[in-house]
Scaffold this active site. Sequence first.
Site, mmCIF file in Angstrom:
data_model
loop_
_atom_site.group_PDB
_atom_site.id
_atom_site.type_symbol
_atom_site.label_atom_id
_atom_site.label_comp_id
_atom_site.label_asym_id
_atom_site.label_seq_id
_atom_site.Cartn_x
_atom_site.Cartn_y
_atom_site.Cartn_z
ATOM 1 N N CYS A 286 0.843 -1.205 0.000
ATOM 2 C CA CYS A 286 0.000 0.000 0.000
ATOM 3 C C CYS A 286 0.878 1.256 0.000
ATOM 4 C CB CYS A 286 -0.976 -0.036 1.162
ATOM 5 S SG CYS A 286 -2.325 1.165 0.960
ATOM 6 N N GLU B 172 -1.093 -8.437 4.936
ATOM 7 C CA GLU B 172 -1.046 -8.545 6.404
ATOM 8 C C GLU B 172 -2.440 -8.461 7.019
ATOM 9 O OE1 GLU B 172 -0.539 -5.896 4.753
ATOM 10 O OE2 GLU B 172 -1.112 -4.108 5.867
ATOM 11 N N HIS C 94 -3.466 -5.514 0.853
ATOM 12 C CA HIS C 94 -2.831 -5.717 2.160
ATOM 13 C C HIS C 94 -2.760 -7.191 2.550
ATOM 14 C CE1 HIS C 94 -2.619 -1.546 3.712
ATOM 15 N NE2 HIS C 94 -3.636 -1.330 2.897
#
Lengths: 228, 83
Positions: free
Chosen positions: A88, A207, A205
């Site tokens: 990002c 994560e 993302h």
Amino acid sequence: MGTVTVSIVRFGGSNCDRDAEAALSHLGIDAEIVWHEDGLPAETTGVVLPGGFSYGDYLRAGAMAARSPILDEVREAAADGVPVLGVCNGAQVGCESGLTEGVFTTNRSARFQCEPVYLRVERADTPWTAAYEEGEVIEVPIAHGEGRYEITDERLEELESSGRVLFRYCDADGEVSEAANPNGSKHNVAGVLGEYETVAVLMPHPERATLPDVGGTDGQGILRGFAD
Amino acid sequence: MTAYTATVTVRLKHGVLDPEAETTRHALERLGFDLAALRSADRFEIDLEADSSDEARERAGEMADRLLANPTIHDYDVEVDER
């Protein structure tokens, strides 16, 4: 915990640094958050440029962080083969710093978009995608206002022919279409490799798609690129 | 040394989508204005001391090359005036 210590570079305005730490820890990958002014620890075996809004997205998203001194160290580490992943805002930093080509700029919608998207894995022979099959569809969230991938047609052709497009936005069946393109990215590009395949950036993302307690886990494979 | 103001104007290259400008154009049209197109640009006014206007222009150009503009999507021009 393994012997690998991944540095997660925190800038003023980073806000996915702790998410990255939690996700890597969950995978058994030792990681620590490093304040950018402190420089990269000598023992760094991986670098995450995390999501967020470094320097308030002033000028252009990622522009300021990309020109901070720690990025010189990140470039050197990358040239030494240390894996580097930009997520990002970290992807924007990666492109602004020249680690990867192109630029992530204002979404076609001119709005911030926070939603799950499907990605087609374009290559499975990189550290970031070894957990997947080529052509596999994974679901990972996006959360960005400036995620539209722009690059000249000539450079895009070069990226594609050299196999450096890693992920493309697609529908649930893996079809790469305009309808499945959330932000107007050229050729639906969501993530690319740098000069070395140990360097990758992507707007979605991983994560946020790793911990089973918070939803899907399709992003785990990407973070496992640090485990090798 | 002379005091100059270097004005750097950074524009999107022709053909690069500008969603913010599009949104602004729509808003103007909603207000009843009639317009064919609208482009946006960033303008930086840099006060600096230099030996000549050429030197001031060169330094402002370097600033644009290294930070203010991204060559993938931007063109820029520099104007220099004595202050």
